[in-house]
Each structure stands twice: as structure tokens, then as C-alpha cells.
Write an enzyme that holds these catalytic residues in place. Structure first.
Site, PDB file in Angstrom:
ATOM      1  N   ASP A  56     -46.639  73.575  23.751  1.00 37.60           N
ATOM      2  CA  ASP A  56     -47.424  73.907  22.565  1.00 37.60           C
ATOM      3  C   ASP A  56     -47.958  75.317  22.802  1.00 37.60           C
ATOM      4  OD1 ASP A  56     -49.345  74.313  20.622  1.00 37.60           O
ATOM      5  OD2 ASP A  56     -50.149  72.273  20.715  1.00 37.60           O
ATOM      6  N   LYS A  65     -52.271  77.927  12.338  1.00 36.74           N
ATOM      7  CA  LYS A  65     -53.224  78.761  13.063  1.00 36.74           C
ATOM      8  C   LYS A  65     -52.857  80.248  12.962  1.00 36.74           C
ATOM      9  CE  LYS A  65     -55.020  74.758  14.212  1.00 36.74           C
ATOM     10  NZ  LYS A  65     -54.007  73.776  13.886  1.00 36.74           N
ATOM     11  N   ARG A 122     -35.395  68.806   2.045  1.00 33.05           N
ATOM     12  CA  ARG A 122     -35.561  67.945   3.226  1.00 33.05           C
ATOM     13  C   ARG A 122     -34.532  68.255   4.302  1.00 33.05           C
ATOM     14  NH1 ARG A 122     -33.525  63.083   4.696  1.00 33.05           N
ATOM     15  NH2 ARG A 122     -32.592  62.680   2.649  1.00 33.05           N
ATOM     16  N   TYR A 126     -54.190  69.093  23.615  1.00 39.87           N
ATOM     17  CA  TYR A 126     -54.760  68.960  22.269  1.00 39.87           C
ATOM     18  C   TYR A 126     -54.922  67.481  21.921  1.00 39.87           C
ATOM     19  CZ  TYR A 126     -54.674  68.725  17.149  1.00 39.87           C
ATOM     20  OH  TYR A 126     -54.928  68.420  15.842  1.00 39.87           O
TER      21      TYR A 126
END
Length: 389
Positions: free
Chosen positions: A174, A199, A48, A102
Site C-alpha cells: 500500500d 488521497k 465494468r 491501515y
């Protein structure tokens, strides 16, 4: 050898690996431990904390690809975007979002930011003047997306960066649709770069991940937020992502070529009304895209004529897959109104120009003749069905 002078495929292959000092293997070993020693060590490691050996190494590769000082890997693109936004925004701040955005990011803005006391505005366009109109005294961040999802609009990165810097405002992008192969926003003055690594970075439709890249100073702030939100990625998936990144340059080059040929084919198809692809000279921002992109990308969108029902068109495809995501080796199509932008109201979709007939097309690496043939037979079959109905 100067790392800054290495070619993109060399960076993809060699930067940011974990050396196998025990067996001298060609690939990075996987360190899957969730418990590391804390005494007599230089780094207290914990998944983490984004600092396991595989996490750290991959961060170096991603930073090199985006010309950034540091980068971090997250559990998803939205984990990366939300963490970055909430790092640099606080109660009383205002953020300007690009209109063409998006759907997941749009939903985050309209459903969550006000809970944190953060106000926001959406531009009415994507020109520099559109961003300037929305600035307020308390604006702290401008957020852009170029090429945008799903209409492939192009935003002037250098222009937006210049505007923001003149006002002491941060910029964030982005960069998913472009990938670091086709566009490096930091070179144009953008401060923070985000990706859905699901992606093009993953590229095989089997990884869910996100990335934030920026300066060392900015990434130290992102880190402090990230360890609280806990959006880290398992080391096995980190290892898979490193594997995938080695071929990203080759994959994206082929996808760029396929998209360019597909866009040209669709432009000549009488059953296609509009084609959105920045590589087309007819695209309104073609010259701008050419000036800030190394390639025009593997994504495009198009609108079917009224004679071709979108749902039936999808059902008649034999090779191209109707699928939610994008950027895999296989070509996929989706309807933004029912997938990526389903959370937006019909009115807001209309404002962006997202019509019910719009098809988002992610080009894979198949032979282009097979892809155009599949489009042609699907349209023919749908029209035939309607004639006999």
C-alpha cells in the site's frame, strides 16, 4: 523523447490522456457511454471491463507514474486492495501482513480472508527479520505498508523483496502515504503496488478511487478478478482523477515541505510528547526512508500531553479541519482510535502503538505560519479551559 526520462511533472501532465481529435481541446474529452459497439471493433468496451477510453488512458498515466507496465483504476482503495489480494491468494494459501497496517486492510484480513480458506499472520514488527519469522510453507504473499498509517514506520522495500524472491513469494504494498511522487516500490523489487487514489492522487477531497499497478502478466490476472467483483469507477470520476493528477507533483512537493517544517515545530512544543515523521533525523528509520524515498511525505502523527484533551483540541482548531480522510489541499487532523483504526480492538491498537492521544496530521498547502499558529492557539485554549474548569 524517451518516456522513461521524462520529469515527474511532465508525466503527470501529459502521459495517459485521451486526445481530442474532433476539436483539438487541451484536456481529455469525457466518454460517458455505458454501451459501445461490439461488431467491427478492435475492443469490446464496457465500464465494468475497465476498458472505456478514459479508463484505459488513465491507466497508462498511473503505470508511468509507478514505473509499472500496466495499471487499473478502481472505485476505492479497498476495492483495489481486496481485488489484488484475492487475485493472488486462494484457499490453502497463507499471507503475511505487516503489523503496522491501515485499519481497513486489517479489518479485511481478520473478517474476510478465513471465509475464503486463506490464513494470515501479522508481524510483530516491520523489520525484514519480522517478516521472515512469519513465513510458512504455504506463504504466497507478503503485504507491506510504508510509510505506515498512522505511525509512519518505514519498511525496507529492497530487503523484503529480496527475502520474498528467495522463497518464491509475491510482494504487495500500500503506497498511499508516499504517493508515486515520493516512492516507487517497483524500483525496489516489489511486485504489486496499491493506492487509495482518494488521497494524494485525487488531492482535492472530492474523489474516491483506488489503483493497482504491476507487470502486464500480473495485471492480466488482476483484470480477471476485477471484472467479476465489479469495482470499476465512473468515467466522470476517472476524468476528474486525471485532472487532479496533473498537479500531483506540485501539490505533494508543497505538502512535503509543510510536513517537514511542522514536524520540526512540533518537536519543540512542550505539549507534544512524540512526533512520528520519517523526515526527522530522530526517526529510527530516517536513513532507510532517505534511501528509498524521493521525499518524506505530507503525513505525520503526534501525541498530545495529558494536559491537552484530544477531542477539545480538535474543537478549538480554527483553520485545520478535523476530518476522516487525508492528503487534500487543506490540512486535516484525525484521531485514529475513532476513525481509520476504529475497527481494531483496543488491544490490537495497543500492539501497534496507537494510543488514544495520537493525532494523525495531513499537511495541506497553506502557509506554514498559519498552521503552526492554529496549533498553538488551540492548545493554549484547551489548557485555559482546564485551568478554569
Amino acid at each position: 523523447m524517451n518516456p522513461e526520462k521524462k520529469g515527474i511533472n511532465t508525466i503527470c501532465t501529459h502521459e495517459g490522456g485521451v486526445e481530442d481529435v474532433l476539436f483539438k481541446g487541451a484536456t481529455s474529452p469525457i466518454y460517458t457511454s455505458t454501451s459501445y459497439a461490439f461488431e467491427d471493433v478492435d475492443v469490446k468496451r464496457y465500464p465494468r471491463y475497465f476498458n472505456t477510453p478514459n479508463q484505459e488512458a488513465l491507466g497508462k498515466k498511473l503505470a508511468a507514474l509507478e514505473h509499472a507496465e500496466q495499471a487499473m483504476i478502481f472505485g476505492s482503495g479497498m476495492a483495489a486492495i481486496s481485488t489484488a489480494l484475492l487475485t493472488f491468494l486462494q484457499a490453502g494459501d497463507h499471507v503475511v501482513f505487516q503489523q503496522t497496517l491501515y485499519g481497513g486492510t486489517y479489518n479485511l484480513a481478520v473478517t474476510q480472508l478465513e471465509r475464503f480458506g486463506i490464513s494470515y499472520s501479522f508481524t510483530t514488527g516491520w523489520q525484514v527479520m519480522d517478516f521472515e519469522r512469519e513465513l510458512k510453507d504455504n506463504t504466497k504473499l507478503i503485504y507491506v505498508e510504508t510509510p505506515s498509517n498512522p505511525l509512519l514506520t518505514i519498511t525496507d522495500l529492497a530487503g523484503v523483496s529480496k527475502l520474498a524472491k528467495s522463497k518464491g513469494i509475491m510482494t504487495m504494498i500500500d503506497n498511499t502515504f508516499a504517493s508515486p511522487i515520493n516512492q516507487n516500490p517497483i524500483d525496489f523489487g516489489i511486485d504489486v503496488v496499491c493506492h487509495s487514489a482518494t488521497k494524494y492522487m485525487g488531492g482535492h477531497s472530492d474523489i474516491c478511487a483506488g489503483v493497482v499497478a504491476s507487470s502486464k502478466e500480473n495485471m492480466e490476472r488482476v483484470y480477471q478478478t476485477a471484472i467479476c467483483f465489479g469495482g470499476s469507477l465512473s468515467d466522470y470520476t476517472v476524468w476528474l482523477l486525471e485532472r487532479s493528477l496533473k498537479t500531483m507533483g506540485l501539490r505533494v512537493k508543497e505538502q512535503n515541505a509543510n510536513a517537514a517544517q511542522m514536524a520540526a515545530y512540533l518537536m519543540e512544543n512542550p505539549d507534544i510528547l512524540n512526533v512520528h515523521y520519517p523526515g526527522l533525523e530522530s526517526h529510527p528509520d530516517h536513513l532507510l526512508a532517505k534511501s528509498q524515498m524521493n521525499g518524506f511525505g505530507g503525513m505525520l502523527s503526534f501525541e498530545l500531553s495529558d494536559e491537552v484533551d484530544v477531542s477539545q483540541f480538535f474543537k478549538q482548531l480554527k483553520l485545520i479541519k478535523p476530518s476522516m480522510s487525508l492528503a487534500g489541499l487543506e490540512s486535516t487532523v484525525s484521531a485514529p482510535v475513532t476513525t481509520s483504526h476504529a475497527l481494531m480492538s483496543p488491544e490490537d491498537r495497543q500492539k501497534q502503538g496507537i494510543r488514544d492521544s495520537l493525532v494523525r496530521f495531513s499537511l495541506g498547502i497553506e502557509n506554514i505560519e498559519d498552521l503552526t499558529g492554529d496549533i498553538e492557539q488551540a492548545i493554549k485554549e484547551v489548557k485555559s479551559m482546564q485551568v478554569h474548569a
